[in-house]
Design an enzyme around this catalytic site. Structure first.
Site, PDB file in Angstrom:
ATOM      1  N   LYS A   1      39.631  38.955  42.177  1.00 12.25           N
ATOM      2  CA  LYS A   1      40.835  38.263  41.720  1.00 12.25           C
ATOM      3  C   LYS A   1      40.482  37.142  40.755  1.00 12.25           C
ATOM      4  CE  LYS A   1      45.063  37.140  41.242  1.00 12.25           C
ATOM      5  NZ  LYS A   1      45.882  38.015  40.363  1.00 12.25           N
TER       6      LYS A   1
ATOM      7  N   ASN B   1      28.427  31.055  46.893  1.00 14.30           N
ATOM      8  CA  ASN B   1      29.253  31.553  45.783  1.00 14.30           C
ATOM      9  C   ASN B   1      28.569  31.107  44.497  1.00 14.30           C
ATOM     10  OD1 ASN B   1      31.140  32.520  47.531  1.00 14.30           O
ATOM     11  ND2 ASN B   1      32.731  31.015  47.073  1.00 14.30           N
ATOM     12  N   GLY B   2      28.545  32.000  43.497  1.00 15.00           N
ATOM     13  CA  GLY B   2      27.974  31.633  42.208  1.00 15.00           C
ATOM     14  C   GLY B   2      26.788  32.511  41.860  1.00 15.00           C
TER      15      GLY B   2
ATOM     16  N   HIS C   1      45.176  54.433  11.862  1.00 13.21           N
ATOM     17  CA  HIS C   1      43.833  54.197  11.293  1.00 13.21           C
ATOM     18  C   HIS C   1      42.748  54.613  12.278  1.00 13.21           C
ATOM     19  CE1 HIS C   1      45.839  51.994   8.080  1.00 13.21           C
ATOM     20  NE2 HIS C   1      46.584  51.481   9.034  1.00 13.21           N
TER      21      HIS C   1
ATOM     22  N   LYS D   1      46.777  46.836  32.770  1.00 12.33           N
ATOM     23  CA  LYS D   1      47.361  47.076  34.098  1.00 12.33           C
ATOM     24  C   LYS D   1      47.059  48.492  34.563  1.00 12.33           C
ATOM     25  CE  LYS D   1      47.975  43.833  35.410  1.00 12.33           C
ATOM     26  NZ  LYS D   1      47.435  42.933  34.469  1.00 12.33           N
TER      27      LYS D   1
ATOM     28  N   ARG E   1      41.067  38.232  46.979  1.00 15.89           N
ATOM     29  CA  ARG E   1      40.323  37.914  45.750  1.00 15.89           C
ATOM     30  C   ARG E   1      39.404  39.052  45.338  1.00 15.89           C
ATOM     31  NH1 ARG E   1      39.009  32.513  45.010  1.00 15.89           N
ATOM     32  NH2 ARG E   1      40.475  31.088  45.924  1.00 15.89           N
TER      33      ARG E   1
ATOM     34  N   GLU F   1      48.345  44.393  27.397  1.00 12.93           N
ATOM     35  CA  GLU F   1      48.494  44.053  28.817  1.00 12.93           C
ATOM     36  C   GLU F   1      48.900  45.280  29.626  1.00 12.93           C
ATOM     37  OE1 GLU F   1      47.584  41.907  30.695  1.00 12.93           O
ATOM     38  OE2 GLU F   1      48.841  42.108  32.479  1.00 12.93           O
TER      39      GLU F   1
ATOM     40  N   CYS G   1      33.962  35.492  45.420  1.00 13.79           N
ATOM     41  CA  CYS G   1      33.518  35.404  46.814  1.00 13.79           C
ATOM     42  C   CYS G   1      34.297  34.294  47.528  1.00 13.79           C
ATOM     43  CB  CYS G   1      32.030  35.050  46.843  1.00 13.79           C
ATOM     44  SG  CYS G   1      31.030  36.101  45.818  1.00 13.79           S
TER      45      CYS G   1
ATOM     46  N   TRP H   1      31.347  39.316  46.531  1.00 12.73           N
ATOM     47  CA  TRP H   1      31.613  40.245  45.424  1.00 12.73           C
ATOM     48  C   TRP H   1      30.273  40.390  44.717  1.00 12.73           C
ATOM     49  CZ3 TRP H   1      32.045  39.598  39.873  1.00 12.73           C
ATOM     50  CH2 TRP H   1      32.627  40.687  39.233  1.00 12.73           C
TER      51      TRP H   1
HETATM   52  C1  AGP Z   1      44.264  40.687  35.295  1.00 11.64           C
HETATM   53  O1  AGP Z   1      45.083  41.698  35.872  1.00 11.64           O
HETATM   54  C2  AGP Z   1      42.842  40.758  35.786  1.00 11.64           C
HETATM   55  N1  AGP Z   1      42.794  40.640  37.180  1.00 11.64           N
HETATM   56  C3  AGP Z   1      41.922  39.826  35.035  1.00 11.64           C
HETATM   57  O2  AGP Z   1      41.864  40.296  33.701  1.00 11.64           O
HETATM   58  C4  AGP Z   1      42.315  38.324  34.990  1.00 11.64           C
HETATM   59  O3  AGP Z   1      43.465  38.153  34.189  1.00 11.64           O
HETATM   60  C5  AGP Z   1      41.163  37.556  34.331  1.00 11.64           C
HETATM   61  O4  AGP Z   1      40.029  37.694  35.158  1.00 11.64           O
HETATM   62  C6  AGP Z   1      41.478  36.068  34.134  1.00 11.64           C
HETATM   63  O5  AGP Z   1      41.706  35.448  35.371  1.00 11.64           O
HETATM   64  P1  AGP Z   1      42.365  33.958  35.382  1.00 11.64           P
HETATM   65  O6  AGP Z   1      43.719  34.086  34.750  1.00 11.64           O
HETATM   66  O7  AGP Z   1      42.415  33.586  36.829  1.00 11.64           O
HETATM   67  O8  AGP Z   1      41.456  33.074  34.572  1.00 11.64           O
END
Ligand code: AGP
Length: 610
Positions: free
Chosen positions: A605, A100-101, A506, A487, A27, A483, A2, A74
């Site tokens: 984000k 926020n929180g 496996h 993505k 974000r 990774e 947020c 969010w």
């Molecule tokens: C990555 O593409 C994601 N948006 C998410 O997994 C992110 O890497 C994760 O939330 C960690 O965020 P940070 O690196 O800001 O701690």
């Protein structure tokens, strides 16, 4: 994550608040709102959906006044609806707040308030705070906020206004960032300094349990007992993300950030590689060579993409520095109690520096007395400030929710750290110099890797309708397989899984059929033949194979259905170079699927809730 923006001063607040929220919308959020004050009237405007919905609403129902608070939400408790969006108000509509929180004990507090006859208008935890502050309010908003927050378990960054105190904004933080901004036209409050660029000249970062009181011409910070505290005032320029956060002529921030990687990698290395001593050095580690030599174990902790970077770091530290490493999901690590002795160092990896699980893991490690380090992109973020030392990525703001340039910069910094550690142990200057030469050539190698983009578009067009995809790699490239799968999942919503290439025999190989493509990371290296065998096993079952391979590799071309070429680099740099086509592949498939690449559904984000 947020976003909060507040302003009190000598200009109309609404446009400032809206622009500040616009800078934070990358974000990830699902609703937005603001409240402004004129004299003794509060004007509440809030809408579910994108910021554009709020802007349309304001065009018809303006929010007048020179002070106000605003929020992008969010959703945690309660769906993304108008009534659940912030700000929230008390029953008399004369106190308003944004938050926020997460209030972990909100249910008990809500029950107490309802027993006292309070009627709730939303499903959120935040609304509890509005009623609590109202309960304690007797003309001093700062005091009422402190009393209400004393009952809260959880995390908060709040901004509060009261009709009876026009022009006053009260802020408070615990576990969620809040920064005071001072400018010519008034004073500001925000969850991120980037929202105040161009408005505030100076900033003051609140620390946990501090409160602040802002008026048009003044501000002050108090501790939880309301005693004034002296704080450091800094130029805002030191805290703004490097590089412009604008998209330029790219269609999406994510593509811009993928193409920025030659530059961001150069930034990550700038001034940190020492050829004359064939090592690396870092200004902010706060650990000398002697202390580094005494490290006999490293626990790396992170979430998401940063966790995958940490997994690459494990291979790097073990191969280049011979230092044992364990990689732990931060959300798991913070509740474990692993045997750790005084020579164990905890290294947190995070782009935002605000991920709640990673912050909590760092704090738990500090409570246990361990040296904590952080590799972080966001300057002055909570994790960056609370770690004993660390290394900034200098990658500039990463706007796309799907992390790209932060991942490759994290791996680059880990490579330099492994070099540094290795050179305090067994790595010779010749070996060190070889690594430095490879690193110096890395930006150009990434630039060459980006040349595969047209080929990736062809592959994306062929497989965009897949429902399941496997990503397979070995050794350094197993984390990259994870990774690549993340993505694709997070921006195209296609199910994808990463595995060590040998592991798919496996169980996962049962998934393979003509509709399930497998992406193999198979550049030349010491496990090339093994991965080739795994590719044959998939082909033998009719599974389509997409190979990320060394350019011109005829052996791979003879087996794979599609090949995406990359330049040859040393194995310890292959994670960075092979990540590029996987980022582009996820991007192009997501575009073909019509997804919101920069702001994927359900994602934020930075996840500042646990
Ligand atoms: C990555 O593409 C994601 N948006 C998410 O997994 C992110 O890497 C994760 O939330 C960690 O965020 P940070 O690196 O800001 O701690």
């Amino acid at each position: 994550m947020c976003g909060i923006v507040g302003f009190t001063g000598r200009r109309e607040a609404s446009p400032i608040l809206l622009e500040g929220l616009r800078r934070l919308e990358y974000r990830g959020y699902d609703s937005a709102g603001m409240v402004t004050g004129t004299g003794n009237e509060l004007h509440l405007r809030k809408k579910a959906g994108r910021l554009a919905e709020l802007a349309k609403h304001l065009a018809v129902h303006p929010a007048p006044g020179c002070h106000g608070i605003s929020h992008t939400r969010w959703a945690t408790h309660g769906g993304a609806t108008d009534r659940n969006s912030h700000p929230h108000m008390n029953a008399a509509n004369d106190i308003a707040l944004v938050h926020n929180g997460v209030i972990e004990n909100f249910a008990a507090l809500k029950q107490q308030l309802q027993s006292a006859g309070v009627l709730f208008r939303s499903d959120t935890d935040t609304e509890v705070l509005a009623h609590l502050i109202s309960h304690y309010y007797q003309g001093d908003l700062t005091a009422a906020v402190r009393q209400a927050l004393a009952l809260v378990k959880g995390t908060y960054g709040v901004a509060v206004m009261a009709k009876a105190e026009p022009g006053l904004i009260v802020g408070a933080r615990l576990g969620s960032p809040l920064v005071v901004g001072v400018g010519e036209d008034g004073t500001y409050l925000a969850s991120d300094a980037n929202a105040l660029a161009g408005y505030a000249d100076k900033v003051v970062y609140l620390t946990d349990r501090q409160l602040c009181a802002l008026t048009e011409t003044d501000w002050e910070v108090r501790d939880q007992d309301l005693s004034p505290v002296s704080v450091s005032v800094s130029d805002i320029a030191a805290f703004l993300g490097e590089g412009d956060a604008e998209r330029g002529d790219f269609p999406h921030y994510m593509l811009k950030e993928i193409y920025e990687q030659p530059e961001t990698l150069a930034n990550a290395m700038r001034g940190r590689l020492e050829s004359d001593s064939a090592t690396a050095h870092f200004g902010g580690l706060n650990l000398g060579a002697q202390q580094l030599r005494q490290i006999d174990r490293v626990i790396m902790t992170a979430c998401g993409t940063s966790y995958h970077a940490a997994m690459v770091g494990e291979y790097l530290f073990e191969e280049l520095a011979r230092v044992p490493v364990e990689v732990e999901y931060a959300s798991e690590f913070r509740y474990r109690n692993p045997p750790m002795d005084r020579s164990t160092v905890v290294l947190a990896l995070t782009q935002s520096g605000e991920t709640a699980d990673t912050l909590a893991a760092l704090r738990e490690s500090k409570r246990m007395g361990h040296t904590t380090l952080a590799i972080c992109n966001a300057v002055a973020s909570s994790i960056a400030r609370e770690a004993d030392g660390g290394v900034y990525l200098h990658a500039g703001p990463e706007i796309g929710v799907a992390s790209t340039k932060a991942f490759t910069s994290q791996v680059c910094v880990l490579t330099m750290l492994a070099l540094y550690l290795g050179r305090t142990r067994h790595l010779s200057s010749t070996q060190g110099q070889k690594i430095i030469d490879d690193l110096h050539a890395l930006p150009e190698m990434v630039r060459k890797a980006l040349e595969c983009h047209d080929r990736v578009k062809e592959v994306a067009a062929k497989y965009a309708d897949a429902k399941n995809v496997l990503y397979l790699g070995r050794q350094y490239l197993y984390p990259v397989a994870l990774e690549g799968a993340l993505k694709l999942k997070e921006i195209s919503y296609i199910h994808a899984e990463g595995y060590p290439a040998a592991e798919m025999k496996h169980g996962p190989i049962a998934l393979v059929d003509e509709n399930t493509p497998s992406v193999f990371l198979v550049p030349r290296g010491n496990v090339f033949d093994k991965v080739m065998s795994n590719m044959q096993e998939i082909k033998a079952r009719g599974g389509p194979v997409i190979a990320v391979a060394s350019e011109g590799d005829r052996e791979v071309s003879a087996v794979a259905d599609d090949v995406i070429p990359i330049p040859d680099v040393s194995e310890y740099l292959q994670p960075i170079v092979t990540a590029i086509p996987l980022q582009l592949l996820a991007y192009e498939i997501a575009v073909l699927c019509g997804c919101d690449v920069d702001k994927p559904r359900n994602l934020a984000k930075s996840v500042t809730v646990e």
